[in-house]
Each structure stands twice: as C-alpha cells, then as structure tokens.
Design a protein around this motif. Structure first.
Motif, short mmCIF file in Angstrom:
data_model
loop_
_atom_site.label_atom_id
_atom_site.label_comp_id
_atom_site.label_asym_id
_atom_site.label_seq_id
_atom_site.Cartn_x
_atom_site.Cartn_y
_atom_site.Cartn_z
N LYS A 182 159.51 58.05 -19.75
CA LYS A 182 158.73 56.85 -19.36
C LYS A 182 158.43 55.99 -20.58
N ARG A 221 148.56 61.52 -22.99
CA ARG A 221 149.06 62.73 -22.33
C ARG A 221 150.06 63.47 -23.23
N TRP A 222 150.84 62.71 -23.99
CA TRP A 222 151.88 63.28 -24.84
C TRP A 222 151.30 64.16 -25.93
N LEU A 269 150.07 57.42 -21.16
CA LEU A 269 151.20 58.30 -21.45
C LEU A 269 151.12 58.85 -22.87
N VAL A 289 157.44 62.57 -19.84
CA VAL A 289 156.58 61.58 -20.51
C VAL A 289 157.43 60.76 -21.47
#
Length: 142
Positions: free
Chosen positions: A99, A118-119, A115, A96
């Motif tokens: 990206k 999600r992190w 992202l 992650v």
C-alpha cells in the motif's frame, strides 16, 4: 571459520540495520510528518530490501551449513531465527509495504500516516528476530 564469520557478520549487519530503522529512521520519518514519511518510504524501502535480503540469506545459509557440518546445534537455531524475517516480511509487513509503495498512494493522506504507524511495530518483529539470531550466533561462536 569462514562460515562462522559470514554468519556472524551477516546477522550483526542485518540486526544493526534493523535496529537503526526501528529506533532512529522510522520514528524520525514519523516525527517529520506523514507527508515526509510517505515520500521517504519508497526509496528507503527499495535500498534496504536488497541489502537485507542478501544479509538474511547469507547469514541463514551459513548458519544451516555450520549445523550441517556438525559445528553445533545453536547455529541451526540462529539460522531459523534469521530466516524467520522472510515469512514475517511476506505475511505481516508486505501488505502494508504494498500500500505504501503503490503508485495510487497519496503520501499526504491520513491513510499513509496510519500505514506508517502500523509498519513500525511490525518491523520490530524483524529487529527482535535478527537480534536473537545474532546473540545465538555469538554464543555458538564461543
């Protein structure tokens, strides 16, 4: 005594920083919007990564040394918890991060916002692991 202090202070500082990031900094970046979070992440990450690497290594190595010198088994357990932030970071979080840190990443994109969302939960794993190490070190030091 110095190794105990180093283990305790390193784990406490790591945990405090991780907790701040998980409870305050990351949610605030998300609340400010994906664009702000996407632009903020690279410089924040570069500064935090250096500090957390040093703290995790110092805390883990001193915990292992305390166990090695026969000070107590809890120091070994705490050291493993603190050391666990490295595989968590490299296996779960690094893809992650890569990206988000990519020069091709558009901070304004929907993907960046996804992202960043999600992190956050992945970072909580580091927070819990370092907090567990800190508590174990506290108990070991009593």
């Amino acid at each position: 005594m110095i190794l105990q202090l180093l283990a305790l202070l390193s784990s406490a500082t790591f945990f405090g920083a991780a907790l701040y990031i998980s409870l305050v900094q990351h949610p605030a970046a998300l609340e400010a919007g994906g664009s702000v979070g996407g632009r903020f992440f690279p410089p924040m990450y570069k500064r935090a990564a250096r500090m957390q690497i040093v703290l995790a290594l110092a805390g883990s190595v001193s915990g292992f040394a305390l166990w090695f010198y026969g000070i107590g088994f809890l120091w070994l357990i705490g050291a493993f918890f603190l050391l666990s932030v490295f595989p968590v970071t490299l296996i779960l979080i690094k893809p992650v991060n890569d990206k988000l840190l990519s020069s091709e990443n558009d901070p304004d994109s929907v993907e960046t916002k996804a992202l960043l969302r999600r992190w956050g939960p992945l970072h909580w794993i580091r927070t819990v692991a370092s907090g567990t190490a800190f508590v174990i070190y506290l108990i070991a030091g009593i």
